[in-house]
Design an enzyme around this catalytic site. Structure first.
Site, PDB file in Angstrom:
ATOM      1  N   LYS A   9       0.824  -1.215   0.000  1.00  0.00           N
ATOM      2  CA  LYS A   9       0.000   0.000   0.000  1.00  0.00           C
ATOM      3  C   LYS A   9       0.864   1.274   0.000  1.00  0.00           C
ATOM      4  O   LYS A   9       2.070   1.219   0.272  1.00  0.00           O
ATOM      5  CB  LYS A   9      -0.929  -0.031   1.215  1.00  0.00           C
ATOM      6  CG  LYS A   9      -1.970  -1.167   1.158  1.00  0.00           C
ATOM      7  CD  LYS A   9      -2.946  -1.071   2.326  1.00  0.00           C
ATOM      8  CE  LYS A   9      -4.008  -2.168   2.265  1.00  0.00           C
ATOM      9  NZ  LYS A   9      -4.998  -2.045   3.363  1.00  0.00           N
ATOM     10  N   TYR A  49     -12.538  -2.014  -3.704  1.00  0.00           N
ATOM     11  CA  TYR A  49     -13.017  -2.090  -2.318  1.00  0.00           C
ATOM     12  C   TYR A  49     -14.550  -1.986  -2.223  1.00  0.00           C
ATOM     13  O   TYR A  49     -15.061  -1.590  -1.189  1.00  0.00           O
ATOM     14  CB  TYR A  49     -12.382  -0.979  -1.485  1.00  0.00           C
ATOM     15  CG  TYR A  49     -11.002  -1.324  -0.938  1.00  0.00           C
ATOM     16  CD1 TYR A  49     -10.806  -2.439  -0.117  1.00  0.00           C
ATOM     17  CD2 TYR A  49      -9.895  -0.521  -1.208  1.00  0.00           C
ATOM     18  CE1 TYR A  49      -9.555  -2.744   0.402  1.00  0.00           C
ATOM     19  CE2 TYR A  49      -8.635  -0.827  -0.688  1.00  0.00           C
ATOM     20  CZ  TYR A  49      -8.475  -1.939   0.116  1.00  0.00           C
ATOM     21  OH  TYR A  49      -7.233  -2.250   0.638  1.00  0.00           O
ATOM     22  N   THR A  91      -5.603  -6.743  10.756  1.00  0.00           N
ATOM     23  CA  THR A  91      -5.829  -5.424  10.157  1.00  0.00           C
ATOM     24  C   THR A  91      -5.169  -4.276  10.925  1.00  0.00           C
ATOM     25  O   THR A  91      -4.576  -3.381  10.327  1.00  0.00           O
ATOM     26  CB  THR A  91      -7.358  -5.167  10.058  1.00  0.00           C
ATOM     27  OG1 THR A  91      -7.963  -6.312   9.441  1.00  0.00           O
ATOM     28  CG2 THR A  91      -7.650  -3.926   9.233  1.00  0.00           C
ATOM     29  N   ASN A 112      -2.069   0.322   6.748  1.00  0.00           N
ATOM     30  CA  ASN A 112      -1.525  -0.907   7.324  1.00  0.00           C
ATOM     31  C   ASN A 112      -0.639  -1.710   6.366  1.00  0.00           C
ATOM     32  O   ASN A 112      -0.545  -2.923   6.443  1.00  0.00           O
ATOM     33  CB  ASN A 112      -2.660  -1.763   7.904  1.00  0.00           C
ATOM     34  CG  ASN A 112      -3.720  -2.080   6.868  1.00  0.00           C
ATOM     35  OD1 ASN A 112      -3.556  -1.767   5.689  1.00  0.00           O
ATOM     36  ND2 ASN A 112      -4.795  -2.722   7.289  1.00  0.00           N
ATOM     37  N   HIS A 115      -2.084  -5.534   1.609  1.00  0.00           N
ATOM     38  CA  HIS A 115      -3.404  -6.144   1.417  1.00  0.00           C
ATOM     39  C   HIS A 115      -3.224  -7.611   1.041  1.00  0.00           C
ATOM     40  O   HIS A 115      -2.252  -7.964   0.380  1.00  0.00           O
ATOM     41  CB  HIS A 115      -4.163  -5.440   0.282  1.00  0.00           C
ATOM     42  CG  HIS A 115      -5.376  -6.203  -0.174  1.00  0.00           C
ATOM     43  ND1 HIS A 115      -6.608  -6.061   0.430  1.00  0.00           N
ATOM     44  CD2 HIS A 115      -5.535  -7.155  -1.138  1.00  0.00           C
ATOM     45  CE1 HIS A 115      -7.469  -6.887  -0.149  1.00  0.00           C
ATOM     46  NE2 HIS A 115      -6.861  -7.551  -1.103  1.00  0.00           N
ATOM     47  N   GLU A 126     -10.147 -10.492  -7.194  1.00  0.00           N
ATOM     48  CA  GLU A 126      -9.127  -9.445  -7.044  1.00  0.00           C
ATOM     49  C   GLU A 126      -7.937  -9.641  -7.994  1.00  0.00           C
ATOM     50  O   GLU A 126      -7.406  -8.668  -8.529  1.00  0.00           O
ATOM     51  CB  GLU A 126      -8.642  -9.406  -5.588  1.00  0.00           C
ATOM     52  CG  GLU A 126      -9.745  -8.934  -4.642  1.00  0.00           C
ATOM     53  CD  GLU A 126      -9.313  -8.893  -3.178  1.00  0.00           C
ATOM     54  OE1 GLU A 126      -8.152  -9.256  -2.867  1.00  0.00           O
ATOM     55  OE2 GLU A 126     -10.134  -8.473  -2.343  1.00  0.00           O
TER      56      GLU A 126
HETATM   57  P1  ADP Z   1      -8.102  -6.506   5.824  1.00  0.00           P
HETATM   58  O1  ADP Z   1      -7.279  -5.636   4.908  1.00  0.00           O
HETATM   59  O2  ADP Z   1      -7.308  -6.947   7.029  1.00  0.00           O
HETATM   60  O3  ADP Z   1      -8.781  -7.642   5.124  1.00  0.00           O
HETATM   61  P2  ADP Z   1     -10.713  -5.198   5.874  1.00  0.00           P
HETATM   62  O4  ADP Z   1     -11.022  -5.979   4.654  1.00  0.00           O
HETATM   63  O5  ADP Z   1     -11.656  -5.264   7.019  1.00  0.00           O
HETATM   64  O6  ADP Z   1      -9.249  -5.567   6.450  1.00  0.00           O
HETATM   65  O7  ADP Z   1     -10.568  -3.659   5.503  1.00  0.00           O
HETATM   66  C1  ADP Z   1      -9.954  -3.256   4.298  1.00  0.00           C
HETATM   67  C2  ADP Z   1      -9.012  -2.108   4.593  1.00  0.00           C
HETATM   68  O8  ADP Z   1      -9.774  -0.979   5.063  1.00  0.00           O
HETATM   69  C3  ADP Z   1      -8.010  -2.369   5.724  1.00  0.00           C
HETATM   70  O9  ADP Z   1      -6.864  -3.090   5.308  1.00  0.00           O
HETATM   71  C4  ADP Z   1      -7.668  -0.963   6.151  1.00  0.00           C
HETATM   72  O10 ADP Z   1      -6.771  -0.320   5.233  1.00  0.00           O
HETATM   73  C5  ADP Z   1      -9.038  -0.286   6.063  1.00  0.00           C
HETATM   74  N1  ADP Z   1      -9.776  -0.375   7.334  1.00  0.00           N
HETATM   75  C6  ADP Z   1     -10.360  -1.467   7.879  1.00  0.00           C
HETATM   76  N2  ADP Z   1     -10.969  -1.190   9.049  1.00  0.00           N
HETATM   77  C7  ADP Z   1     -10.769   0.140   9.268  1.00  0.00           C
HETATM   78  C8  ADP Z   1     -11.148   1.054  10.297  1.00  0.00           C
HETATM   79  N3  ADP Z   1     -11.865   0.644  11.356  1.00  0.00           N
HETATM   80  N4  ADP Z   1     -10.758   2.340  10.174  1.00  0.00           N
HETATM   81  C9  ADP Z   1     -10.043   2.768   9.099  1.00  0.00           C
HETATM   82  N5  ADP Z   1      -9.668   1.968   8.087  1.00  0.00           N
HETATM   83  C10 ADP Z   1     -10.001   0.666   8.164  1.00  0.00           C
HETATM   84 MG    MG Z   2     -10.201  -7.536   3.560  1.00  0.00          MG
END
Ligand code: ADP
Ligand code: MG
Length: 137
Positions: A9, A49, A91, A112, A115, A126
């Site tokens: 990212k 997304y 996450t 973070n 992905h 994806e």
């Molecule tokens: P992951 O990437 O671990 O699968 P999710 O699919 O739940 O997590 O969320 C997609 C992305 O959205 C996350 O990697 C992060 O960049 C962002 N995200 C998720 N939850 C939050 C949150 N509570 N606040 C801000 N950004 C978030």
């Molecule tokens: Mg996800």
């Protein structure tokens, strides 16, 4: 053999840790079958997304993911969907296990570092979203 989509990212790209993340991928016996660096458009990020479109963090997430270049990678290996998620960590980097990429290089729950697809169906969607057959080695 399984395939999944990995993304480095914009926060990790700007921290200059693309190489470190790729090293971790290689050390874990995961093959990079396709890779490209791109700056996503708003439309591309929203399409990627779309499952999160109703979440309160959606708009900020799109802003973040279009704020700078990302590295898109098609990863292949045994059980790679689950293994790559484990290597990334959960996450929220603050809650991620020691040694995971998100713990090492993530900034916060939004920024973070990486992905990974979360299931075979999302991996299929994806990987095809970003790579066509001619781009996969
Ligand atoms: P992951 O990437 O671990 O699968 P999710 O699919 O739940 O997590 O969320 C997609 C992305 O959205 C996350 O990697 C992060 O960049 C962002 N995200 C998720 N939850 C939050 C949150 N509570 N606040 C801000 N950004 C978030
Ligand atoms: Mg996800």
């Amino acid at each position: 053999m399984e395939r999944t989509l990995g993304i480095i990212k914009p926060d990790a790209v700007s921290k200059n840790v693309i190489g470190k993340i790729i090293s971790i991928i290689e050390e874990n016996e995961i093959k990079i079958k396709a890779m490209k660096m791109v700056k996503l458009t708003e439309e591309q990020a929203k399409g990627f997304y779309y499952v999160h479109k109703d979440k309160p963090f959606f708009n900020d997430l799109i802003k973040f993911m279009t704020s700078g270049p990302v590295v898109l990678m098609l990863l292949e290996g045994e059980n790679v969907i689950e293994r790559w998620r484990k290597i990334m960590g959960v996450t929220d980097p603050a809650k991620a296990d020691e040694g995971t990429i998100r713990k090492l290089y993530g900034t916060d729950i939004e920024k973070n570092a990486v992905h990974g697809s979360d299931a075979p169906e999302t991996a299929e969607y994806e990987t095809k979203y970003f790579f066509n057959a001619l781009e996969v080695c």
